[in-house]
Design a protein around this motif. Structure first.
Motif, PDB file in Angstrom:
ATOM      1  N   GLU A 141      -1.671   5.888   4.988  1.00  0.00           N
ATOM      2  CA  GLU A 141      -2.020   7.079   6.080  1.00  0.00           C
ATOM      3  C   GLU A 141      -2.506   8.359   6.021  1.00  0.00           C
ATOM      4  O   GLU A 141      -3.308   8.954   6.870  1.00  0.00           O
ATOM      5  CB  GLU A 141      -0.968   7.163   7.040  1.00  0.00           C
ATOM      6  N   ARG A 148      -7.043  -0.386   9.053  1.00  0.00           N
ATOM      7  CA  ARG A 148      -6.608  -1.665   9.429  1.00  0.00           C
ATOM      8  C   ARG A 148      -7.057  -3.088   8.588  1.00  0.00           C
ATOM      9  O   ARG A 148      -6.172  -3.999   8.756  1.00  0.00           O
ATOM     10  CB  ARG A 148      -6.898  -1.970  10.971  1.00  0.00           C
ATOM     11  N   SER A 392      -9.993   0.917   3.255  1.00  0.00           N
ATOM     12  CA  SER A 392     -10.710  -0.044   3.705  1.00  0.00           C
ATOM     13  C   SER A 392     -11.537  -0.870   2.689  1.00  0.00           C
ATOM     14  O   SER A 392     -12.650  -1.293   3.192  1.00  0.00           O
ATOM     15  CB  SER A 392     -11.425   0.004   4.900  1.00  0.00           C
ATOM     16  N   ILE A 415       2.458  -4.173   3.167  1.00  0.00           N
ATOM     17  CA  ILE A 415       1.634  -3.492   4.113  1.00  0.00           C
ATOM     18  C   ILE A 415       1.157  -4.265   5.304  1.00  0.00           C
ATOM     19  O   ILE A 415       1.002  -4.138   6.606  1.00  0.00           O
ATOM     20  CB  ILE A 415       0.215  -2.689   3.580  1.00  0.00           C
ATOM     21  N   GLU A 416       0.712  -5.644   4.927  1.00  0.00           N
ATOM     22  CA  GLU A 416       0.261  -6.643   5.977  1.00  0.00           C
ATOM     23  C   GLU A 416       1.409  -6.905   6.825  1.00  0.00           C
ATOM     24  O   GLU A 416       1.073  -6.944   8.210  1.00  0.00           O
ATOM     25  CB  GLU A 416      -0.277  -7.814   5.191  1.00  0.00           C
ATOM     26  N   GLU A 418       3.830  -5.088   7.744  1.00  0.00           N
ATOM     27  CA  GLU A 418       4.055  -3.813   8.647  1.00  0.00           C
ATOM     28  C   GLU A 418       2.915  -3.813  10.040  1.00  0.00           C
ATOM     29  O   GLU A 418       2.990  -3.258  10.932  1.00  0.00           O
ATOM     30  CB  GLU A 418       3.772  -2.475   7.883  1.00  0.00           C
ATOM     31  N   MET A 419       1.530  -4.249   9.262  1.00  0.00           N
ATOM     32  CA  MET A 419       0.522  -4.131  10.327  1.00  0.00           C
ATOM     33  C   MET A 419       0.627  -5.167  11.265  1.00  0.00           C
ATOM     34  O   MET A 419      -0.235  -5.035  12.424  1.00  0.00           O
ATOM     35  CB  MET A 419      -0.574  -4.224   9.689  1.00  0.00           C
ATOM     36  N   SER A 420       1.399  -6.125  11.261  1.00  0.00           N
ATOM     37  CA  SER A 420       1.173  -7.287  12.248  1.00  0.00           C
ATOM     38  C   SER A 420       2.452  -7.410  13.235  1.00  0.00           C
ATOM     39  O   SER A 420       3.322  -6.612  13.104  1.00  0.00           O
ATOM     40  CB  SER A 420       1.379  -8.722  11.229  1.00  0.00           C
TER      41      SER A 420
END
Ligand code: PGA
Ligand code: ZN
Length: 420
Positions: A141, A148, A392, A415-416, A418-420
């Motif tokens: 971050e 994303r 990215s 990370i994946e 946390e993002m879903s």
């Protein structure tokens, strides 16, 4: 009476305001009180550096990997040696505050010429970790909180070149035979990478050509370059059919390692001029359906890269690692010469995360794919996963097995999740 009441009221406001101030420490800018380093072993059992920084909130650390098939244009890993870097670190005066990623520019101004690229990368990583903790953010971050996109993993299944011991007196000349699964989810691509390496190992064993694991935990083998490509191509086709996922294969030729004025192959023996080398590389991409070709030409041959890039007509990524050495000027030179369609990013090649950010920005502008990469001598540090996600990047090259490689893959899977 009224005055006492007002004073008490003001005091309560002050306490409330202070509570708020402490609860959200992002209002504080970070100050580094102390910096020191220690020597640790990388996965090759060679010395590298771990750096600690002390701030008001605690002690944070990060370590740097080290390369073996290094580009000639890389910044020095240490200013003279690891001991001098450790000495210099102790004397650094960091009398400024740090809030965001861009503040690393202040750090780079101070350390330039005093410590090497390995130490700068470890120091900048420790600073990002500390700031992320203090601002209650993820490291990525700090790079870009709107990130994303998950990259695709690039994994090394079978090895040759400088990273690999001989097996039965032989090894391939190309340094890495890579698999690049493109499943929708990163975790599924990791599973497919592991499966591909396992299957490639079984296939080598049947051919009585399976050696031990090399520096990056890829299989050593006595097979010739094209015999390995055959194994990779067949195993990819089988796994693609089994999984119904798109799976690509690639090579890191690391061709500077066998260039001595001509391209001097040993397995099998042949000697190619630059023109013949571009023709041969193009032929390989067609015959074995190769999607990714890293350092197919030696590290100064911008025009040879360009010829090959034109020849493959967008069917295959032409990737610059030793050609670029994560150096902004060399990257721009390659862009103007049309040499590459993808670039490797290794923060300790240039010793500047600000420099890496600049390359990423130019890469997006000029439509060049980005690959955040590990080094052959790795540590348990996982920050390149955060950097790959924050920037990215299109790909992350981490290797497949071993705790140092899996640390990065696990962080990306986290990370994946946390993002879903
Ligand atoms: P290195 O090689 O980390 O030993 O420099 C890795 C690569 O060439 O990609
Ligand atoms: Zn490489």
């Amino acid at each position: 009476m009224q005055k006492r009441f007002i004073n008490a009221f003001l005091a309560s406001i002050e306490i409330e305001a202070m509570d708020f101030y402490i609860a959200d420490s992002s209002y504080f800018k970070m100050r580094i009180k102390e910096v020191y380093g220690r020597k640790i072993e990388d996965s090759r059992k060679e010395r590298t550096i771990e750096i600690f920084i002390k701030t008001e909130t605690g002690v944070y650390s990060a370590s740097s990997p080290s390369g073996k098939s290094k580009g000639r244009n890389e910044a020095p890993s240490f200013i003279r040696d690891i001991d001098l870097d450790m000495q210099m670190l102790k004397d650094l005066k960091m009398d400024f505050s740090i809030d965001c990623f861009e503040d690393l520019e202040k750090v780079e101004k101070i350390v330039k010429g005093k410590i090497g690229a390995n130490s700068i990368f470890a120091l900048e990583s420790a600073i990002l970790k500390a700031r992320a903790f203090e601002r209650k953010k993820e490291i990525w971050e700090l790079v870009n909180e709107k990130a994303r996109k998950l990259p695709h993993p690039v994994g090394n299944c079978i090895g040759g070149g400088m990273h690999t011991p001989l097996f039965n007196g032989k090894k391939p000349d190309f340094q890495e035979f890579l698999v690049i699964p493109k499943a929708r989810k990163f975790i599924d691509s990791v599973f497919l990478m592991k499966k591909m390496q396992e299957n490639a190992g079984k296939s080598l064993k049947i051919k009585r050509a399976l050696g031990r694991l090399n520096d990056e935990n890829a299989w050593a083998t006595s097979l010739e370059n094209e015999q390995v490509l055959n194994v990779m191509n067949n195993e990819r086709d089988k796994l693609e059919a089994e999984s119904s996922e798109k799976i690509e294969i690639g090579i890191d030729a690391a061709s500077s390692s066998f260039y001595t004025g001509l391209y001097n192959y040993k397995n099998p023996r042949k000697c190619l001029t630059a023109d013949k080398q571009t023709d041969y590389m193009q032929e390989l991409t067609e015959n074995y359906d190769i999607y990714y070709l890293e350092d197919p030409m030696q590290e100064e041959d911008f025009s040879g890269f360009a010829k090959l890039r034109e020849g493959v007509k967008g069917r295959c990524l032409i990737v610059g690692d030793d050609l670029i050495t994560s150096n902004v000027e060399r990257f721009l030179k390659a862009v103007y010469a049309n040499s590459i369609s993808a670039v490797i990013l290794k923060p300790n090649q240039c010793g500047s995360l600000i420099g890496i950010k600049k390359i990423v920005q130019y890469a997006k502008k000029y439509d060049i794919a980005t690959i955040m990469s590990h080094r052959s001598g790795e540590t348990n540090e996982s920050i390149i996963a955060d950097l790959a996600f924050g920037f990215s990047c299109d790909f992350i090259k981490t290797g497949i097995i071993g705790k140092e490689r899996e640390a990065k893959l696990s962080r990306m899977i986290e990370i994946e999740r946390e993002m879903s």
